[in-house]
Design a protein around this motif. Structure first.
Motif, mmCIF file in Angstrom:
data_model
loop_
_atom_site.group_PDB
_atom_site.id
_atom_site.type_symbol
_atom_site.label_atom_id
_atom_site.label_comp_id
_atom_site.label_asym_id
_atom_site.label_seq_id
_atom_site.Cartn_x
_atom_site.Cartn_y
_atom_site.Cartn_z
ATOM 1 N N GLY A 1 -4.251 -15.594 -13.187
ATOM 2 C CA GLY A 1 -5.079 -16.783 -12.990
ATOM 3 C C GLY A 1 -6.121 -16.618 -11.897
ATOM 4 N N GLU A 2 -5.855 -15.769 -10.921
ATOM 5 C CA GLU A 2 -6.756 -15.591 -9.774
ATOM 6 C C GLU A 2 -7.333 -14.179 -9.711
ATOM 7 O OE1 GLU A 2 -7.684 -17.998 -7.781
ATOM 8 O OE2 GLU A 2 -6.381 -19.496 -8.735
ATOM 9 N N TRP A 3 -7.368 -13.489 -10.842
ATOM 10 C CA TRP A 3 -7.732 -12.068 -10.812
ATOM 11 C C TRP A 3 -9.146 -11.824 -10.304
ATOM 12 C CZ3 TRP A 3 -11.426 -9.170 -13.441
ATOM 13 C CH2 TRP A 3 -12.153 -9.829 -14.420
ATOM 14 N N GLN A 4 -10.076 -12.740 -10.559
ATOM 15 C CA GLN A 4 -11.452 -12.519 -10.133
ATOM 16 C C GLN A 4 -11.586 -12.583 -8.609
ATOM 17 O OE1 GLN A 4 -12.970 -15.516 -12.855
ATOM 18 N NE2 GLN A 4 -14.188 -13.956 -13.895
ATOM 19 N N ALA A 5 -10.851 -13.491 -7.975
ATOM 20 C CA ALA A 5 -10.865 -13.555 -6.511
ATOM 21 C C ALA A 5 -10.271 -12.280 -5.918
ATOM 22 C CB ALA A 5 -10.092 -14.782 -6.032
ATOM 23 N N ILE A 6 -9.203 -11.781 -6.535
ATOM 24 C CA ILE A 6 -8.592 -10.528 -6.085
ATOM 25 C C ILE A 6 -9.562 -9.370 -6.292
ATOM 26 C CG2 ILE A 6 -6.679 -8.914 -6.465
ATOM 27 C CD1 ILE A 6 -5.017 -11.325 -7.411
ATOM 28 N N ARG A 7 -10.215 -9.341 -7.470
ATOM 29 C CA ARG A 7 -11.183 -8.286 -7.760
ATOM 30 C C ARG A 7 -12.304 -8.254 -6.725
ATOM 31 N NH1 ARG A 7 -15.105 -9.856 -12.225
ATOM 32 N NH2 ARG A 7 -15.713 -11.117 -10.435
ATOM 33 N N ASP A 8 -12.834 -9.424 -6.361
ATOM 34 C CA ASP A 8 -13.935 -9.464 -5.403
ATOM 35 C C ASP A 8 -13.517 -8.870 -4.058
ATOM 36 O OD1 ASP A 8 -15.426 -10.640 -7.378
ATOM 37 O OD2 ASP A 8 -15.292 -12.677 -6.560
ATOM 38 N N GLU A 9 -12.291 -9.167 -3.618
ATOM 39 C CA GLU A 9 -11.813 -8.593 -2.349
ATOM 40 C C GLU A 9 -11.608 -7.092 -2.479
ATOM 41 O OE1 GLU A 9 -9.634 -12.521 -0.403
ATOM 42 O OE2 GLU A 9 -8.378 -10.979 -1.331
ATOM 43 N N ALA A 10 -11.094 -6.655 -3.621
ATOM 44 C CA ALA A 10 -10.866 -5.223 -3.833
ATOM 45 C C ALA A 10 -12.180 -4.452 -3.802
ATOM 46 C CB ALA A 10 -10.142 -4.991 -5.153
ATOM 47 N N ILE A 11 -13.198 -4.961 -4.472
ATOM 48 C CA ILE A 11 -14.488 -4.279 -4.504
ATOM 49 C C ILE A 11 -15.075 -4.186 -3.100
ATOM 50 C CG2 ILE A 11 -16.891 -4.508 -5.280
ATOM 51 C CD1 ILE A 11 -15.818 -5.565 -7.932
ATOM 52 N N ARG A 12 -14.948 -5.250 -2.337
ATOM 53 C CA ARG A 12 -15.521 -5.250 -0.986
ATOM 54 C C ARG A 12 -14.877 -4.188 -0.103
ATOM 55 N NH1 ARG A 12 -13.579 -7.919 3.031
ATOM 56 N NH2 ARG A 12 -12.535 -9.454 1.707
ATOM 57 N N ALA B 1 -5.502 -9.430 6.577
ATOM 58 C CA ALA B 1 -6.451 -10.389 7.131
ATOM 59 C C ALA B 1 -7.805 -10.325 6.431
ATOM 60 C CB ALA B 1 -6.626 -10.139 8.626
ATOM 61 N N SER B 2 -8.153 -9.153 5.902
ATOM 62 C CA SER B 2 -9.446 -9.007 5.237
ATOM 63 C C SER B 2 -9.402 -9.394 3.763
ATOM 64 C CB SER B 2 -9.950 -7.562 5.372
ATOM 65 O OG SER B 2 -9.113 -6.671 4.661
ATOM 66 N N CYS B 3 -8.216 -9.736 3.246
ATOM 67 C CA CYS B 3 -8.064 -10.104 1.830
ATOM 68 C C CYS B 3 -7.208 -11.363 1.720
ATOM 69 C CB CYS B 3 -7.420 -8.961 1.048
ATOM 70 S SG CYS B 3 -8.342 -7.428 1.063
ATOM 71 N N PRO B 4 -7.703 -12.508 2.199
ATOM 72 C CA PRO B 4 -6.857 -13.710 2.259
ATOM 73 C C PRO B 4 -6.402 -14.222 0.897
ATOM 74 C CG PRO B 4 -9.161 -14.221 2.790
ATOM 75 C CD PRO B 4 -9.037 -12.725 2.780
ATOM 76 N N ALA B 5 -7.251 -14.144 -0.111
ATOM 77 C CA ALA B 5 -6.843 -14.636 -1.432
ATOM 78 C C ALA B 5 -5.716 -13.779 -2.004
ATOM 79 C CB ALA B 5 -8.043 -14.643 -2.386
ATOM 80 N N THR B 6 -5.866 -12.464 -1.886
ATOM 81 C CA THR B 6 -4.828 -11.559 -2.382
ATOM 82 C C THR B 6 -3.551 -11.738 -1.582
ATOM 83 O OG1 THR B 6 -6.573 -9.996 -2.969
ATOM 84 C CG2 THR B 6 -4.313 -9.166 -2.952
ATOM 85 N N ARG B 7 -3.699 -11.882 -0.278
ATOM 86 C CA ARG B 7 -2.517 -12.068 0.577
ATOM 87 C C ARG B 7 -1.707 -13.287 0.133
ATOM 88 N NH1 ARG B 7 -2.304 -12.023 7.142
ATOM 89 N NH2 ARG B 7 -0.032 -12.209 7.289
ATOM 90 N N ALA B 8 -2.379 -14.397 -0.092
ATOM 91 C CA ALA B 8 -1.675 -15.627 -0.455
ATOM 92 C C ALA B 8 -0.873 -15.458 -1.738
ATOM 93 C CB ALA B 8 -2.678 -16.769 -0.601
ATOM 94 N N LEU B 9 -1.378 -14.629 -2.653
ATOM 95 C CA LEU B 9 -0.696 -14.426 -3.922
ATOM 96 C C LEU B 9 0.451 -13.435 -3.813
ATOM 97 C CD1 LEU B 9 -3.931 -14.393 -6.039
ATOM 98 C CD2 LEU B 9 -2.049 -15.993 -6.399
#
Length: 286
Positions: free
Chosen positions: A92-103, A146-154
């Motif tokens: 459900g949140e893969w795009q937010a995770i993807r954006d952090e991964a790319i960064r 700390a640099s990947c808050p959306a991924t961390r929360a999941l």
């Protein structure tokens, strides 16, 4: 939990053919920084193969059979993601995770896995397989989280979380056949960036699977497996390792073995290497 075979397997599991046309639209091509010289941090010298790994591999067959007999889910090479309800939140949140991964992948923050874990040098040339660790064998990597808050929360809500990292596979890379440490752990991949100009696939036992962006793949990495990226692009997945649902005595055996591994030099050296790499990257940014 049911272990019965489903009639309709997700597109991610298909044995042949191109990625399903229903796959969500992919992000722009990921442009990674070339494999520049490592930041000048004194990584520890490569030791001999860790004792816990050598002993564990000799006894792995015995341990794995006992764990398998206690498993509450299937012991197949590829498992049904619907037996793991928490995977829905990742999809459900893969795009937010993807954006952090790319960064984080586009800079020097994601080192070669062979640099972080010397035990992986036998299966991956330096620079072919990069990693950005969030959790490693039960230890959180606070700077990276700390640099990947959306991924961390999941990922912090995943039951039995053992490890979590962005797995970044270079164009043309081939990861030779290898096996995981213990059947007490199961692996989940969330597809984030999957090139479509060629073939990027993984063989797990006698199954061949392909990733799809926004989809999860759950498998048992104690089966012999290998990976190919036969494209001109970079493949990125969120790799999760979590504890297999078990009854006793398998749970006791798995917990004992994982406890030994987590305290071993094999894991502690990798933790130290991540810390040194992150400190060197920060120094470069000053």
């Amino acid at each position: 939990m049911t272990t019965a075979t489903r009639d309709a397997a997700p597109a991610t599991w298909r044995n042949s053919g191109s990625i399903d046309e229903a796959t969500p639209r992919r992000a722009p091509e990921l442009a990674l920084v070339p494999d520049a010289p490592a930041p000048a941090a004194p990584l520890q010298a490569e030791p001999g193969r860790p004792l816990v790994i050598r002993i564990g591999k000799r006894l792995r067959g015995v341990f794995d059979r006992m764990i398998a007999s206690s498993s509450l889910v299937a012991n197949d090479p590829v498992l049904d993601m619907r037996d793991f309800a928490w995977t829905a939140a990742l999809r459900g949140e893969w795009q937010a995770i993807r954006d952090e991964a790319i960064r984080v992948a586009q800079g020097h923050a994601a080192p070669s896995l062979a640099t972080i874990s010397p035990d992986h040098r036998a299966i991956a040339a330096v620079g072919q397989w990069r990693s950005f660790f969030l959790w490693g064998y039960g230890y959180p990597i606070e700077d990276n989280l700390a640099s990947c808050p959306a991924t961390r929360a999941l990922v912090e809500r995943i039951p039995g979380l053992n490890s979590a990292f962005f797995s970044i596979l270079a164009p043309g890379a081939h990861i030779p056949a290898h096996r995981g440490v213990t059947k007490g752990l199961i692996t989940c991949h969330l597809g984030l960036v999957v090139p479509r100009d060629g073939d990027v696939r993984m063989r797990v036992g006698d199954r061949v699977v392909r990733w799809a962006e926004g989809e999860t793949l759950v498998f048992d990495d104690t089966y012999d497996h290998e990976v190919w990226n036969e494209t001109a692009g970079t493949r990125v997945v969120l790799l999760i390792q979590f504890e297999r649902p078990l009854r006793n005595p398998g749970r006791w055996i798995a917990d004992l073995f994982l406890g030994i591994v987590r305290r071993s030099a094999f894991v502690q050296e990798a933790r130290a290497n991540i810390g040194e790499w992150n400190a060197a990257v920060k120094a470069l940014e000053v």
